[in-house]
Motif scaffolding. Structure first.
Motif, PDB file in Angstrom:
ATOM      1  N   GLY A 127     -11.317 -29.623  79.241  1.00  0.00           N
ATOM      2  CA  GLY A 127     -11.764 -29.148  80.538  1.00  0.00           C
ATOM      3  C   GLY A 127     -10.800 -29.469  81.665  1.00  0.00           C
ATOM      4  O   GLY A 127     -11.004 -29.062  82.797  1.00  0.00           O
ATOM      5  N   ARG A 128      -9.745 -30.197  81.361  1.00  0.00           N
ATOM      6  CA  ARG A 128      -8.810 -30.610  82.405  1.00  0.00           C
ATOM      7  C   ARG A 128      -7.613 -29.686  82.549  1.00  0.00           C
ATOM      8  O   ARG A 128      -6.728 -29.928  83.352  1.00  0.00           O
ATOM      9  CB  ARG A 128      -8.324 -32.022  82.129  1.00  0.00           C
ATOM     10  N   PHE A 129      -7.580 -28.633  81.775  1.00  0.00           N
ATOM     11  CA  PHE A 129      -6.478 -27.682  81.860  1.00  0.00           C
ATOM     12  C   PHE A 129      -7.048 -26.290  82.097  1.00  0.00           C
ATOM     13  O   PHE A 129      -8.134 -25.960  81.629  1.00  0.00           O
ATOM     14  CB  PHE A 129      -5.650 -27.680  80.570  1.00  0.00           C
ATOM     15  N   GLY A 130      -6.320 -25.490  82.831  1.00  0.00           N
ATOM     16  CA  GLY A 130      -6.749 -24.121  83.093  1.00  0.00           C
ATOM     17  C   GLY A 130      -5.579 -23.289  83.567  1.00  0.00           C
ATOM     18  O   GLY A 130      -4.652 -23.797  84.209  1.00  0.00           O
ATOM     19  N   LEU A 131      -5.631 -22.014  83.256  1.00  0.00           N
ATOM     20  CA  LEU A 131      -4.572 -21.113  83.698  1.00  0.00           C
ATOM     21  C   LEU A 131      -4.633 -20.958  85.215  1.00  0.00           C
ATOM     22  O   LEU A 131      -5.721 -20.820  85.778  1.00  0.00           O
ATOM     23  CB  LEU A 131      -4.717 -19.745  83.030  1.00  0.00           C
ATOM     24  N   PRO A 132      -3.485 -20.958  85.868  1.00  0.00           N
ATOM     25  CA  PRO A 132      -3.493 -20.734  87.316  1.00  0.00           C
ATOM     26  C   PRO A 132      -3.770 -19.266  87.627  1.00  0.00           C
ATOM     27  O   PRO A 132      -3.511 -18.388  86.810  1.00  0.00           O
ATOM     28  CB  PRO A 132      -2.074 -21.128  87.740  1.00  0.00           C
ATOM     29  N   ASP A 133      -4.303 -19.013  88.796  1.00  0.00           N
ATOM     30  CA  ASP A 133      -4.560 -17.648  89.242  1.00  0.00           C
ATOM     31  C   ASP A 133      -3.267 -17.099  89.826  1.00  0.00           C
ATOM     32  O   ASP A 133      -2.867 -17.477  90.932  1.00  0.00           O
ATOM     33  CB  ASP A 133      -5.678 -17.638  90.288  1.00  0.00           C
ATOM     34  N   VAL A 134      -2.607 -16.202  89.087  1.00  0.00           N
ATOM     35  CA  VAL A 134      -1.319 -15.677  89.530  1.00  0.00           C
ATOM     36  C   VAL A 134      -1.461 -14.776  90.752  1.00  0.00           C
ATOM     37  O   VAL A 134      -0.469 -14.481  91.419  1.00  0.00           O
ATOM     38  CB  VAL A 134      -0.584 -14.937  88.388  1.00  0.00           C
ATOM     39  N   ARG A 135      -2.677 -14.349  91.060  1.00  0.00           N
ATOM     40  CA  ARG A 135      -2.894 -13.530  92.258  1.00  0.00           C
ATOM     41  C   ARG A 135      -2.903 -14.382  93.520  1.00  0.00           C
ATOM     42  O   ARG A 135      -2.851 -13.860  94.622  1.00  0.00           O
ATOM     43  CB  ARG A 135      -4.207 -12.752  92.156  1.00  0.00           C
ATOM     44  N   GLU A 136      -2.965 -15.715  93.358  1.00  0.00           N
ATOM     45  CA  GLU A 136      -2.927 -16.634  94.498  1.00  0.00           C
ATOM     46  C   GLU A 136      -1.766 -17.617  94.316  1.00  0.00           C
ATOM     47  O   GLU A 136      -1.963 -18.781  93.953  1.00  0.00           O
ATOM     48  CB  GLU A 136      -4.245 -17.392  94.602  1.00  0.00           C
ATOM     49  N   PRO A 137      -0.545 -17.148  94.568  1.00  0.00           N
ATOM     50  CA  PRO A 137       0.627 -18.000  94.332  1.00  0.00           C
ATOM     51  C   PRO A 137       0.657 -19.259  95.196  1.00  0.00           C
ATOM     52  O   PRO A 137       1.198 -20.272  94.777  1.00  0.00           O
ATOM     53  CB  PRO A 137       1.818 -17.084  94.639  1.00  0.00           C
ATOM     54  N   LEU A 138       0.052 -19.204  96.380  1.00  0.00           N
ATOM     55  CA  LEU A 138       0.045 -20.385  97.250  1.00  0.00           C
ATOM     56  C   LEU A 138      -0.774 -21.520  96.635  1.00  0.00           C
ATOM     57  O   LEU A 138      -0.339 -22.675  96.620  1.00  0.00           O
ATOM     58  CB  LEU A 138      -0.492 -20.018  98.636  1.00  0.00           C
ATOM     59  N   ARG A 139      -1.951 -21.194  96.082  1.00  0.00           N
ATOM     60  CA  ARG A 139      -2.779 -22.219  95.426  1.00  0.00           C
ATOM     61  C   ARG A 139      -2.081 -22.760  94.178  1.00  0.00           C
ATOM     62  O   ARG A 139      -2.144 -23.955  93.889  1.00  0.00           O
ATOM     63  CB  ARG A 139      -4.147 -21.635  95.054  1.00  0.00           C
ATOM     64  N   TRP A 140      -1.442 -21.873  93.436  1.00  0.00           N
ATOM     65  CA  TRP A 140      -0.694 -22.279  92.242  1.00  0.00           C
ATOM     66  C   TRP A 140       0.425 -23.239  92.655  1.00  0.00           C
ATOM     67  O   TRP A 140       0.638 -24.277  92.023  1.00  0.00           O
ATOM     68  CB  TRP A 140      -0.157 -21.043  91.555  1.00  0.00           C
ATOM     69  N   ASN A 141       1.137 -22.898  93.727  1.00  0.00           N
ATOM     70  CA  ASN A 141       2.210 -23.747  94.228  1.00  0.00           C
ATOM     71  C   ASN A 141       1.674 -25.128  94.628  1.00  0.00           C
ATOM     72  O   ASN A 141       2.273 -26.150  94.310  1.00  0.00           O
ATOM     73  CB  ASN A 141       2.888 -23.057  95.416  1.00  0.00           C
ATOM     74  N   HIS A 142       0.527 -25.164  95.294  1.00  0.00           N
ATOM     75  CA  HIS A 142      -0.081 -26.442  95.682  1.00  0.00           C
ATOM     76  C   HIS A 142      -0.437 -27.265  94.441  1.00  0.00           C
ATOM     77  O   HIS A 142      -0.212 -28.481  94.421  1.00  0.00           O
ATOM     78  CB  HIS A 142      -1.347 -26.226  96.515  1.00  0.00           C
ATOM     79  N   ARG A 143      -0.991 -26.617  93.432  1.00  0.00           N
ATOM     80  CA  ARG A 143      -1.354 -27.339  92.204  1.00  0.00           C
ATOM     81  C   ARG A 143      -0.121 -27.956  91.566  1.00  0.00           C
ATOM     82  O   ARG A 143      -0.114 -29.127  91.200  1.00  0.00           O
ATOM     83  CB  ARG A 143      -2.030 -26.395  91.203  1.00  0.00           C
ATOM     84  N   VAL A 144       0.945 -27.157  91.444  1.00  0.00           N
ATOM     85  CA  VAL A 144       2.176 -27.644  90.819  1.00  0.00           C
ATOM     86  C   VAL A 144       2.741 -28.830  91.597  1.00  0.00           C
ATOM     87  O   VAL A 144       3.053 -29.885  91.025  1.00  0.00           O
ATOM     88  CB  VAL A 144       3.219 -26.508  90.705  1.00  0.00           C
ATOM     89  N   ILE A 145       2.865 -28.686  92.909  1.00  0.00           N
ATOM     90  CA  ILE A 145       3.461 -29.745  93.724  1.00  0.00           C
ATOM     91  C   ILE A 145       2.628 -31.014  93.669  1.00  0.00           C
ATOM     92  O   ILE A 145       3.160 -32.119  93.509  1.00  0.00           O
ATOM     93  CB  ILE A 145       3.673 -29.258  95.165  1.00  0.00           C
ATOM     94  N   ASN A 146       1.329 -30.874  93.768  1.00  0.00           N
ATOM     95  CA  ASN A 146       0.476 -32.063  93.734  1.00  0.00           C
ATOM     96  C   ASN A 146       0.494 -32.736  92.365  1.00  0.00           C
ATOM     97  O   ASN A 146       0.481 -33.965  92.277  1.00  0.00           O
ATOM     98  CB  ASN A 146      -0.939 -31.708  94.176  1.00  0.00           C
ATOM     99  N   ASN A 147       0.557 -31.958  91.293  1.00  0.00           N
ATOM    100  CA  ASN A 147       0.675 -32.559  89.967  1.00  0.00           C
ATOM    101  C   ASN A 147       2.043 -33.213  89.772  1.00  0.00           C
ATOM    102  O   ASN A 147       2.150 -34.268  89.142  1.00  0.00           O
ATOM    103  CB  ASN A 147       0.402 -31.524  88.874  1.00  0.00           C
TER     104      ASN A 147
END
Length: 200
Positions: free
Chosen positions: A42-62
């Protein structure tokens, strides 16, 4: 004329001194547990490619939260490649370091590069990788580039993209973003023009 140039030099020196003071209290965060780092479906999930800003935030914070784990993973792979090709690994490390330091210098001293870094950080990273690849291909170090640099980066970016954030992750990143903690990854992201994203 000269006063404008003198003012720019003074401003550059002040920025450089402030950056050195910030780097002086750099701390490496603790190694995250294996359970926190990789276990649990439950700790992994595909990022929403339609929202690149949220994906970018997830990557940077991780990247900020798991940086010690990522550093260990990269070091293990570099040591493995270094065991097989020691001279080319040292040469590859020197080329990567020189390319990165040259980019940071250009971003601090050239307005065009500074704007490019701020507006297109992914493009800058790809350009750095392409330059590193080109230079290493000239000296015959492509295998070292692929396995000693690209493969660890690919694994790290995959994990950072797929790993869902938890409350502890968000709290730690807030401390980094408001300047209460300085970490190597925070400094690296700042050099790549991503400091404004951290902690979001």
């Amino acid at each position: 004329g000269r006063t404008g140039s003198g003012r720019e030099d003074g401003e550059r020196r002040r920025r450089s001194a402030a950056a050195m003071a910030r780097r002086a209290d750099v701390q490496l965060p603790p190694l995250r547990s294996l359970d926190d780092f990789v276990r649990g479906r439950g700790r992994f999930g595909l990022p929403d490619v339609r929202e690149p800003l949220r994906w970018n935030h997830r990557v940077i914070n991780n990247l900020l939260y798991y940086q010690t784990n990522y550093l260990g993973l990269a070091a293990a792979l570099v040591l493995l490649v270094g065991y097989v090709e020691p001279l080319k690994t040292v040469l590859g490390g020197a080329v990567v370091s020189l390319c990165f330091l040259g980019f940071v210098w250009a971003a601090e001293n050239r307005a065009f590069v500074r704007r490019l870094r701020r507006n297109h950080p992914s493009l800058c990273l790809l350009a750095l990788l392409a330059l590193t690849y080109a230079l290493l291909s000239v000296v015959g170090g492509v295998a070292v580039f692929l396995f000693g640099l690209s493969f660890p980066m690919l694994l790290i970016m995959l994990h950072a993209s797929l790993r869902l954030r938890n409350v502890k992750n968000k709290m730690e990143n807030k401390l980094e973003s408001i300047g209460l903690k300085r970490t190597p990854m925070g400094i690296l992201l700042e050099a790549l023009g991503q400091e404004q994203e951290a902690g979001s």
